[in-house]
Design a protein around this motif. Structure first.
Motif, PDB file in Angstrom:
ATOM      1  N   ASP A 265       0.874  -1.178   0.000  1.00 15.48           N
ATOM      2  CA  ASP A 265       0.000   0.000   0.000  1.00 15.48           C
ATOM      3  C   ASP A 265       0.911   1.228   0.000  1.00 15.48           C
ATOM      4  N   VAL A 266       1.242   1.696  -1.210  1.00 15.44           N
ATOM      5  CA  VAL A 266       2.272   2.728  -1.345  1.00 15.44           C
ATOM      6  C   VAL A 266       1.815   3.883  -2.243  1.00 15.44           C
ATOM      7  N   PRO A 267       0.726   4.557  -1.900  1.00 18.27           N
ATOM      8  CA  PRO A 267       0.325   5.722  -2.695  1.00 18.27           C
ATOM      9  C   PRO A 267       1.406   6.789  -2.636  1.00 18.27           C
ATOM     10  N   ALA A 268       1.458   7.618  -3.673  1.00 17.79           N
ATOM     11  CA  ALA A 268       2.494   8.654  -3.724  1.00 17.79           C
ATOM     12  C   ALA A 268       1.964   9.892  -4.443  1.00 17.79           C
ATOM     13  N   SER A 269       2.454  11.028  -4.003  1.00 18.13           N
ATOM     14  CA  SER A 269       2.067  12.322  -4.580  1.00 18.13           C
ATOM     15  C   SER A 269       3.179  12.858  -5.472  1.00 18.13           C
ATOM     16  N   SER A 270       2.806  13.696  -6.424  1.00 19.79           N
ATOM     17  CA  SER A 270       3.805  14.396  -7.240  1.00 19.79           C
ATOM     18  C   SER A 270       3.593  15.907  -7.185  1.00 19.79           C
ATOM     19  N   ALA A 271       2.956  16.389  -6.129  1.00 18.34           N
ATOM     20  CA  ALA A 271       2.621  17.818  -6.038  1.00 18.34           C
ATOM     21  C   ALA A 271       3.866  18.692  -6.093  1.00 18.34           C
ATOM     22  N   LEU A 272       4.930  18.286  -5.397  1.00 19.03           N
ATOM     23  CA  LEU A 272       6.140  19.108  -5.391  1.00 19.03           C
ATOM     24  C   LEU A 272       6.844  19.066  -6.739  1.00 19.03           C
ATOM     25  N   THR A 273       6.853  17.899  -7.373  1.00 20.37           N
ATOM     26  CA  THR A 273       7.462  17.777  -8.700  1.00 20.37           C
ATOM     27  C   THR A 273       6.775  18.713  -9.684  1.00 20.37           C
ATOM     28  N   ARG A 274       5.453  18.737  -9.649  1.00 18.99           N
ATOM     29  CA  ARG A 274       4.696  19.608 -10.559  1.00 18.99           C
ATOM     30  C   ARG A 274       5.005  21.079 -10.289  1.00 18.99           C
ATOM     31  N   LYS A 275       5.135  21.418  -9.024  1.00 18.51           N
ATOM     32  CA  LYS A 275       5.439  22.798  -8.645  1.00 18.51           C
ATOM     33  C   LYS A 275       6.845  23.194  -9.088  1.00 18.51           C
ATOM     34  N   TRP A 276       7.814  22.319  -8.832  1.00 20.86           N
ATOM     35  CA  TRP A 276       9.210  22.648  -9.110  1.00 20.86           C
ATOM     36  C   TRP A 276       9.510  22.734 -10.603  1.00 20.86           C
ATOM     37  N   LEU A 277       8.948  21.813 -11.393  1.00 16.08           N
ATOM     38  CA  LEU A 277       9.323  21.713 -12.803  1.00 16.08           C
ATOM     39  C   LEU A 277       8.198  22.069 -13.775  1.00 16.08           C
ATOM     40  N   GLY A 278       7.003  22.365 -13.259  1.00 16.07           N
ATOM     41  CA  GLY A 278       5.888  22.668 -14.144  1.00 16.07           C
ATOM     42  C   GLY A 278       5.414  21.459 -14.942  1.00 16.07           C
ATOM     43  N   TRP A 279       5.659  20.287 -14.417  1.00 19.38           N
ATOM     44  CA  TRP A 279       5.281  19.041 -15.102  1.00 19.38           C
ATOM     45  C   TRP A 279       3.809  18.740 -14.847  1.00 19.38           C
ATOM     46  N   GLU A 280       3.061  18.504 -15.925  1.00 19.71           N
ATOM     47  CA  GLU A 280       1.658  18.131 -15.806  1.00 19.71           C
ATOM     48  C   GLU A 280       1.394  16.935 -16.723  1.00 19.71           C
ATOM     49  N   PRO A 281       1.045  15.786 -16.169  1.00 23.25           N
ATOM     50  CA  PRO A 281       0.773  14.603 -16.994  1.00 23.25           C
ATOM     51  C   PRO A 281      -0.401  14.842 -17.935  1.00 23.25           C
ATOM     52  N   THR A 282      -0.279  14.329 -19.150  1.00 22.22           N
ATOM     53  CA  THR A 282      -1.342  14.475 -20.143  1.00 22.22           C
ATOM     54  C   THR A 282      -1.805  13.131 -20.705  1.00 22.22           C
ATOM     55  N   GLY A 283      -1.078  12.073 -20.412  1.00 29.11           N
ATOM     56  CA  GLY A 283      -1.435  10.752 -20.923  1.00 29.11           C
ATOM     57  C   GLY A 283      -2.613  10.161 -20.169  1.00 29.11           C
ATOM     58  N   PRO A 284      -3.145   9.039 -20.673  1.00 33.34           N
ATOM     59  CA  PRO A 284      -4.268   8.396 -19.985  1.00 33.34           C
ATOM     60  C   PRO A 284      -3.855   7.845 -18.629  1.00 33.34           C
TER      61      PRO A 284
END
Length: 298
Positions: A265-284
């Motif tokens: 049970d290993v959920p994970a966030s990418s909130a900081l990654t998105r903030k730091w690099l402006g990365w936003e996933p667009t794939g399905p």
């Protein structure tokens, strides 16, 4: 930028290579076989012959590059500790070649070693004395290179990097379901996994190479917490098989080596990654990608 890439012919690596080429970078890929060399040449990539166990070839490839992306890993789960030791030596060799240059090194790590039951973040590290430390030593060694004049960052991939051509975890689960005659989860299947589409993972690697601050840990995560029973249900529907749980004691017998991770049970966030690099996933997302049906063709 001249970029040296290990693991350049792999599922993630080949997508990273295309992402880098499309962005105008020149790519050199490490090739240990004629087959790998031919694939790299066909993709428009310069070939550097060598192996992860060959420090001379790694040192030469890194020294001649403006940046390094280290995605190569020996996927021998019968000797996981040995594979991790090889990875650690590779990081140390590449780091020594880049020391004091300020050049970037992006290395592949994972989210599965983080503490279970809570949403892991980029600021979390693998608990000491846990099994995950076997792999996390490479990540810690890479990040520490920031103190030696290397713009090093670690991209943590989730257990499911999905997309067309995937022969990894999801393909393994499908094969097991077909063999066993049912699609399984462990217990009630409420344990959660993060996931990301291959194209989004590749774009994050490029962004990390171009601009990640030194010593950064990044999360290539789109879906933060997909319940395992939801994955099992999609597999069962497409394979026309029943879905049911197996006990934790039955996990390894049913899933093989995947039994050691299928119940995590290993959920994970990418909130900081998105903030730091402006990365936003667009794939399905994972369930959407499974429902497209390409995993079940043939």
């Amino acid at each position: 930028m001249r970029v040296f890439v290990t693991g350049a012919t792999g599922f993630i690596g080949s997508a990273v290579v295309r992402e880098l080429l499309d962005a105008g970078h020149r790519v050199t890929g490490l090739a240990r076989s004629d087959t790998a060399a031919a694939a790299l040449t066909a993709a428009g990539v310069d070939v550097h012959r060598g192996d992860l166990d060959d420090p001379g070839s790694l040192r030469e490839g890194a020294a001649g590059a403006d940046g390094v992306v280290h995605l190569g890993f020996v996927h021998d789960f019968s000797d996981f500790a040995g594979a991790c030791a090889t990875d650690l030596r590779a990081i140390e060799t590449i780091g020594a070649a880049l020391e004091g240059t300020g050049r970037p090194l992006v290395m592949a790590s994972g989210t599965t070693g983080l503490a279970q039951g809570t949403v892991g973040t980029e600021e979390d590290t693998v608990p000491p004395n846990s099994f995950g430390m076997v792999r996390a030593r490479s990540e810690n060694t890479a990040v520490a290179l920031a103190g030696r004049g290397v713009r090093a960052s670690a991209v943590r991939f989730p257990p499911t990097v999905h997309g067309r051509g995937d022969h990894g975890v999801l393909a393994g689960l499908i094969a097991i379901a077909r063999q066993k005659g049912f699609s399984a989860h462990i217990g009630d299947g409420t344990n959660r996994w993060p996931s990301v589409h291959r194209s989004d993972a590749a774009r994050l690697v490029r962004l990390a190479l171009e601009s990640a601050p030194a010593g950064t840990r990044l999360h290539a995560v789109d879906d933060e917490a997909v319940p395992f029973h939801a994955v099992a249900a999609v597999l069962g529907r497409h394979l026309d098989l029943p879905v049911r749980g197996v006990s934790p004691d039955e996990a390894v017998a049913h899933f093989g080596w995947l039994g050691n991770v299928a119940g995590l049970d290993v959920p994970a966030s990418s909130a900081l990654t998105r903030k730091w690099l402006g990365w936003e996933p667009t794939g399905p997302g994972l369930i959407e990608d499974l429902d497209e049906g390409h995993y079940f063709a043939g």
